[in-house]
Write a protein that holds these residues in place. Sequence first.
Motif: not given
Lengths: 378, 378, 378
Positions: B355, B351-352, B358
């Motif tokens: 992201d 996962l970035d 968010r």
Amino acid sequence: MSGGPVLEALEALSLVDHHCHGVVTADLSRQEFEDLITEGGSWPGSSSFDSPVGVAVRRHCAPLLDLPRHASADEYLARRSGLGPREVHRRLLAAAGTGVFCVDTGYAPERLSTPAELAVAAGGTAYEVVRLESVAESVAARGVEPGEYADGFRVAALEAVRRPGVVAVKSVAAYRTGFDLDPARPSDAQVTEAARHWLAGGGGRLADPVLVRHLLWTAVDLGLPLQLHVGLGDNDIRLHRSDPAHLTDWLHLTAGTIPVLLLHCWPYQRQAAYLATVFEQVHLDVGLALHFVGPARSRAVLEEALEITPFRKLLYSSDAYGVAEFHFLGALAFRRGLAGLLQDRVDSDELDLPDALRVAEWAGAHNARQVYRLPGTS
Amino acid sequence: MSGGPVLEALEALSLVDHHCHGVVTADLSRQEFEDLITEGGSWPGSSSFDSPVGVAVRRHCAPLLDLPRHASADEYLARRSGLGPREVHRRLLAAAGTGVFCVDTGYAPERLSTPAELAVAAGGTAYEVVRLESVAESVAARGVEPGEYADGFRVAALEAVRRPGVVAVKSVAAYRTGFDLDPARPSDAQVTEAARHWLAGGGGRLADPVLVRHLLWTAVDLGLPLQLHVGLGDNDIRLHRSDPAHLTDWLHLTAGTIPVLLLHCWPYQRQAAYLATVFEQVHLDVGLALHFVGPARSRAVLEEALEITPFRKLLYSSDAYGVAEFHFLGALAFRRGLAGLLQDRVDSDELDLPDALRVAEWAGAHNARQVYRLPGTS
Amino acid sequence: MSGGPVLEALEALSLVDHHCHGVVTADLSRQEFEDLITEGGSWPGSSSFDSPVGVAVRRHCAPLLDLPRHASADEYLARRSGLGPREVHRRLLAAAGTGVFCVDTGYAPERLSTPAELAVAAGGTAYEVVRLESVAESVAARGVEPGEYADGFRVAALEAVRRPGVVAVKSVAAYRTGFDLDPARPSDAQVTEAARHWLAGGGGRLADPVLVRHLLWTAVDLGLPLQLHVGLGDNDIRLHRSDPAHLTDWLHLTAGTIPVLLLHCWPYQRQAAYLATVFEQVHLDVGLALHFVGPARSRAVLEEALEITPFRKLLYSSDAYGVAEFHFLGALAFRRGLAGLLQDRVDSDELDLPDALRVAEWAGAHNARQVYRLPGTS
């Protein structure tokens, strides 16, 4: 598996195995051994050793028979036969570190060790758990009139539980009907009518819903703790009907009477934990699952079982049947699983060490001593 | 619990607790406190502190009352009484870091803080959630003819939701009948007949299946988001009947109308996640479970809840009731659990980081703002 | 994800994907792509990319299209269109490392690649799985008298399975009625009566409980392995009715006949594992769940599926439909999840490395080769 003080304490603790069976006293053929280490069967072209429990036997039991870890199934079985059942049982039971066994004596298609024999082999103490379906079926086998069945069963059950060393009764209602039953106590007339039907068919396996309900209510009258098989078993179970949540109404009706012990519970350990949280009389274990999933997953199952469960409600059992490997593996998987989860909580400062040691001692021995009023209960 | 940027972001985020209750305003006796921190009861010979949630209170709340971590229950309760409820609430609510509370005002066997009082104590904003069963029962209590019940309930519900600050309605159908109901809207005649039966019995606890269905369909007519209790609760629940999968047909019939918020969900968080994945209107949280399992297991429960759930469908709630410890512990367990799982995915490059941040912001605040159309919604 | 010899072995292993679908051969609009990567729909104001599977596509598929990891959805879709479907499929299927595909050809609302086309694109071999509901519905569509339906269906099914390359049949009974059916084979008269009712309504979607039972029993007569959709799917499922435990009585009645393959199973992977443990003919996979939960959770799902499952009973499938991203992600999530759990057991000395490699090879390829009697089976 890291060590640490919780594992040390659990390794030093003499466990109370509050539900298990005897071991087969005869030497076992390969086929017989493979049949005993699975809830399925031994199928052509496959081996029961090719499973999580088979791997656990080769990893953890082999060294106790002087073999290297991960010895092959062939080596294991050859050595097992070479040592003979008596020596194998002695070694495995000694390694289990279990001081007290509560033995279900009501299921023995093979010649099994008696509780006394198990106690001697393990160097511990054994108590007896009376399986009520076996009592009921023996009443039918002796011959009884339908209108006398309820009395006959009650008298036979009372006689059975008054034998020395009996500490609990057990029901396998989960196998016979499941728990999605009318929770109410059946009337005398209903019991007579159901008994008439059952006895007319020659008695045998008790699976009539009215008679199973009557059996559960008779357990309430007996006043001893009631063990209930829940979840995982052989293919005689309809798994979804053994979801213990179905017991809720019956637990309401019987609140304030007898302790109820939910056995095994997998894959419904969370449902069982819910019941143990909201009903004073309910306790649980994850026996049977412990050796079948092995030390590699016993912690994960215990984590789910303990998510919300009050610490006085978790007990230890192996539910070992037939082979002493399971009395040993159950104890090993319980100690490692519980120690792993408690130690990690201590290490992350979620739990104080003294609390962790207390939870370990309660689950491993003290809770069972209290529920069954065993000698040595503080 | 390691730190990292996701936890930092979640600690800085002002949470929206989309479902909670008030706190008891009076000082609490030991017995009263122990009763409030369990879904069971306080049983003779045991303490509610001997549980995962009791351990979490002693670990995480004690320092906020100037006690060492893992202070004993006695020390904790003595200090709590010494500070007095107002100061205890102030400290715990401030530490929760919750900016918005949506407060279910329909269940208050004790004198609880009002939403406004809770907001003041927390330095935040409070909205109200109207419990429809309470509205229906008050209509019956005021006296109504069976043929007028449907209208009377609708008018009373409309009045209730038009009060300032009301953002949603709630149903405890899970407690009353479970979700295995006929999904269709009942006819007027059916409602009148069921109301006749209910009112003839003096009204009281609304548990008639037709009237519960009618209540759910009245919620659709009201047009506000509907919160549904799912899973874990006290022993008034039949857990298996609260499996939210039973709602599927009703969700088909009501698609395109109101948002549906599945509350708590444990142990059915995967079933709830499935519904949130395949029905546009369905959202979920794992409130209540968060403080009961504590920070040690909140991540595991969130992992299951988030396995397939779209990121706009997870919300935060504490479902805290009675004690501000739970408003705080819910927030703590949510932040740590969610941060732990997201940060690990960032660290393993699944996962970035943007992201992850968010997702954290959506679940912690934004999704609730959108569903309830709260001021400040972007 | 650490590496290690188990992952190396699984990466070198050519997988058998025992249940998947074709890919849409046309270029896809954004809307079409978003619809294909969710079991829900693409809803206004949200994106299917905001989900675990969306994150996995951006993380793991983007680099195969020459984009950076975690590329945005916009970048991903633009590049995907730029390359064109043929090249995208070629790259993703090559990266999947799947040598054999068993393709369900019975569901194709879009124009999908045929098994042969899929095989060419992947550089592998493809077999066909015949969906029995589609066969039955085409019999109705061609016109048949109620009394001729059973024969007509049997003949059509026999014709279908005798086509070259057909290795199994499949049923979506889980979608049509669920598994809580009378397990007995329906009588001819019952089938005729049910067919009369169905055909009078114009045929179409086969969802009559008698006809679904008849379909399952016809599968037994055909003698090929039967794949059964279980659990997770779109909102046409009633999840609780797809609990495979409901199949127990039917599995007793059909023991000794055909292999039964439980597909997907999430969230009932433990129930499926129980059935695979106690019934010789039952096997399982966790396909579909693999790509929806992504590599971040595939191990957790596999851990539950493998808790008690004999090692010869777990198979690999992707259940990919429509987009080659899923054929690739399924394989990736399977390899990483299984390697992670096996390698950890090797590292903690719970499992011997040769055993771990054997389990990996069995689950990834060998078990499927045996069940379907594929060429190359040792």
